[in-house]
Design an enzyme around this catalytic site. Structure first.
Site, short mmCIF file in Angstrom:
data_model
loop_
_atom_site.label_atom_id
_atom_site.label_comp_id
_atom_site.label_asym_id
_atom_site.label_seq_id
_atom_site.Cartn_x
_atom_site.Cartn_y
_atom_site.Cartn_z
N LYS A 1 68.67 69.50 26.91
CA LYS A 1 69.32 68.13 27.76
C LYS A 1 68.82 68.15 28.95
O LYS A 1 69.09 69.08 29.75
CB LYS A 1 70.89 68.17 27.62
CG LYS A 1 71.57 66.79 28.00
CD LYS A 1 73.09 66.75 27.64
CE LYS A 1 73.71 65.55 27.96
NZ LYS A 1 75.40 65.56 27.70
N SER B 1 76.82 61.74 25.36
CA SER B 1 75.60 61.54 26.12
C SER B 1 74.61 62.75 25.79
O SER B 1 73.42 62.45 26.21
CB SER B 1 76.01 62.03 27.74
OG SER B 1 76.51 63.26 27.85
N SER C 1 80.77 64.72 24.22
CA SER C 1 79.03 64.29 24.17
C SER C 1 78.39 65.31 23.37
O SER C 1 76.93 65.34 23.15
CB SER C 1 78.65 64.49 25.68
OG SER C 1 78.99 63.53 26.68
#
Length: 440
Positions: A40, A117, A141
């Site tokens: 990420k 996310s 997330s």
């Protein structure tokens, strides 16, 4: 390469890796030999910038001098880092929509949002482009994209995995987590990243004296990992421990009917089902864990906002126009939070943590990972309609600082959803083992 999923590395001024080559080759050999990772874009990769899902932030970000410890450990265990995958701006959303790079597709449910996310890593895993998605979970997330895309996802006990080298959102709630397509790999990543549990194994008490055996003792790699500030290693000869699966009926009521039915079907098919009646299926013991007070959920919102502004407010104040509308609105709220409001919210959150940990005790709470299946892409009203319920479902682990694993299930209509097991603090390895082996 789909730039809604992957950040194009040439954009940060150091040039892309050659097509087909990993961004970072394995640094050793171990339990992750042959595995591949999408990192990420909040987590440091040496020689690259952290972009945080925002081009203006990326343009001024420095090159990272070293890997985040989580990245380094995965590489040392044999995994190759394929690349850096997209995140929603500053990891502050659960839909997966990024105003600058777009919304990653959902391979498991085409035409529906990816969830976020940790959106890019989740899509990369679901599409088979990598086997591991390394991300973060502040308020859901990891668990939400896992549910929306039919993946296994894990949020560890708060502080169990080092957050060094990770761009913060709200340090009181931030955790480093991961996603995979199967439970064995989910647990192997845990072997690499997690400290030893206080007890060596975990089992689900079936109410008849028998149990589901937990995972074996930690691997040598995990056992030798630095543990300063983390859960202490168990004493030699630590006895196995047992846990009960207990549905939180009040939280189940927050789910849409199709998701609730999928969770209940999973419960009915689990060999731990006899324990449910013993544990009290109406709630989580006494007093019944029938839901979360609105004040607790609001405390998460206020603390998260205050800490996000503390971390990024100086930059954001000069770049509000560089943010997408949704995240800009959240930062505008964050700017309005007073010191007194933040302190009061921290007090509420601290009280909530104490109560949740006491009520969970040595049991495992069963809740939906998200309140609905993935809403349709391009329909922000649909996502907003289920947001509050999903945030509330995720808040139990957030406030409690507890580990949570999302198990993929399907609704009667064939869409992905998630069953979330929330365990006691420090029970991470055992929780992973329980999730992977719900039947003999």
């Amino acid at each position: 390469m789909d730039t809604s999923v992957w950040r194009v590395l040439g954009r940060d001024g150091v040039g892309p890796a050659r097509d087909g080559d990993p961004l970072v080759a394995p640094a050793g050999s171990g339990v992750l030999d042959g595995e591949t990772v999408a990192v990420k874009d909040l987590i440091a990769v040496a020689g690259r910038r952290v972009g945080a899902g925002n081009p203006a932030w990326l343009a001024q970000a420095p090159l990272e001098a070293a890997h985040a410890p989580a990245v380094a450990r995965l590489a040392q265990a044999g995994a190759a880092i394929t690349g850096i995958a997209q995140t929603e701006e500053f990891a502050w959303s659960l839909t997966g929509a990024n105003a600058h790079y777009g919304t990653p597709p959902n391979p498991a449910a085409p035409g529906r949002i990816s969830g976020g996310s940790t959106s890019g890593p989740a899509t990369a895993v679901a599409a088979g482009e990598v086997s591991i998605g390394l991300g973060t979970d502040t308020s859901g997330s990891i668990r939400v994209p896992a549910a929306y895309q039919g993946l296994w996802g894990f949020r560890p006990t708060h502080g169990a995995v080092s957050g060094e080298g990770v761009l913060p959102l709200a340090p009181s709630f931030d955790t480093v987590g991961w996603l995979t397509r199967d439970p064995d790999l989910l647990a192997r990543v845990g072997d690499v990243l997690l400290p030893p549990d206080p007890s060596a194994t975990m089992s689900a008490d079936r109410g008849d004296g028998s149990a589901l055996d937990g995972r074996a003792a930690p691997t040598e790699a995990a056992a030798s990992a630095p543990t300063e500030g983390l859960t202490p290693a168990p004493a030699a000869g630590a006895a196995p421990f047992r846990r009960r699966l207990v549905p939180a009926r009040g939280l189940l009521d927050l789910a849409e009917p199709d998701v609730r039915s999928a969770v209940e079907a999973w419960l009915a098919g689990s060999t731990a089902a006899p324990a449910l009646a013993v544990a009290g299926g109406a709630g989580l013991g006494a007093p019944p864990f029938t839901g979360l007070p609105d004040a607790w959920v609001q405390a998460v919102r206020v603390v998260q906002a205050a800490e996000a502004w503390q971390a990024h407010g100086t930059w954001v104040a000069e770049h509000l126009g560089d943010l997408g509308p949704a995240v800009r609105g959240r930062f505008e709220f964050a700017r309005s939070v007073t010191a007194e409001e933040a302190a009061a919210a921290r007090g509420v959150a601290a009280e909530a943590r104490s109560v949740i940990r006491e009520q969970v005790g040595d049991r495992v709470l069963v809740v939906p990972s998200a309140s609905s299946v993935a809403p349709a892409a391009g329909d922000p009203d649909a996502a907003e309609a289920v947001r509050v319920a999903t945030v509330t479902l995720c808040a139990t682990a957030v406030l409690g600082g507890l580990p949570a694993v999302s198990i993929p299930v399907r609704t009667a209509g064939g869409l992905p959803a998630g069953v979330c097991l929330v365990g006691p603090a420090g029970s991470d390895r055992g929780l992973l083992a329980m999730a992977a082996r719900p039947t003999p």
